[in-house]
Design a protein around this motif. Structure first.
Motif, PDB file in Angstrom:
ATOM      1  N   THR A 254       0.845  -1.180   0.000  1.00  0.00           N
ATOM      2  CA  THR A 254       0.000   0.000   0.000  1.00  0.00           C
ATOM      3  C   THR A 254       0.886   1.237   0.000  1.00  0.00           C
ATOM      4  O   THR A 254       1.838   1.308   0.769  1.00  0.00           O
ATOM      5  N   PRO A 255       0.603   2.209  -0.887  1.00  0.00           N
ATOM      6  CA  PRO A 255       1.452   3.396  -0.946  1.00  0.00           C
ATOM      7  C   PRO A 255       1.408   4.185   0.363  1.00  0.00           C
ATOM      8  O   PRO A 255       0.374   4.251   1.031  1.00  0.00           O
TER       9      PRO A 255
ATOM     10  N   LYS B 235       1.687   7.735   2.594  1.00  0.00           N
ATOM     11  CA  LYS B 235       1.038   9.040   2.412  1.00  0.00           C
ATOM     12  C   LYS B 235       1.871   9.923   1.488  1.00  0.00           C
ATOM     13  O   LYS B 235       1.331  10.597   0.611  1.00  0.00           O
TER      14      LYS B 235
ATOM     15  N   GLU C 191       1.453   8.772  -2.107  1.00  0.00           N
ATOM     16  CA  GLU C 191       0.144   9.173  -2.627  1.00  0.00           C
ATOM     17  C   GLU C 191       0.132  10.656  -2.981  1.00  0.00           C
ATOM     18  O   GLU C 191      -0.385  11.048  -4.021  1.00  0.00           O
TER      19      GLU C 191
ATOM     20  N   ASN D 296      -0.398  12.296  -6.646  1.00  0.00           N
ATOM     21  CA  ASN D 296      -1.440  13.296  -6.888  1.00  0.00           C
ATOM     22  C   ASN D 296      -0.869  14.543  -7.538  1.00  0.00           C
ATOM     23  O   ASN D 296      -1.482  15.129  -8.426  1.00  0.00           O
TER      24      ASN D 296
END
Length: 77
Positions: A57-58, A60, A63, A67
């Motif tokens: 899971t990436p 923070k 992410e 973005n």
């Protein structure tokens, strides 16, 4: 079953992928037994993603970086 997103909003079952073909520097073609799909991932990145046992899971920060890249118009990290 595990899936991999090969372009924004489109995923393919990993075990259904039979071949990955390099097309230029920034994209590739993913082939299954019945279909062919264009991917926005570069060839080398797609192979690395497929060879991973388990995609973590990436974080923070990852992410947020992704973005920012999306806002700049970069569709693949």
């Amino acid at each position: 079953m595990k899936y991999i997103e090969i372009k924004n909003g489109f995923s393919v079952r990993i075990d259904a992928i039979e071949a990955v073909e390099k097309v230029g520097e920034l994209e590739c073609i993913v082939r299954t037994q019945f279909n062919t799909y264009d991917s926005t991932f570069p060839y080398n990145i797609m192979l690395q993603l497929l060879e991973r046992e388990d995609v973590p899971t990436p974080t923070k920060v990852e992410e947020e970086t992704f973005n920012i890249l999306k806002e700049m118009g970069v569709t693949s990290p």
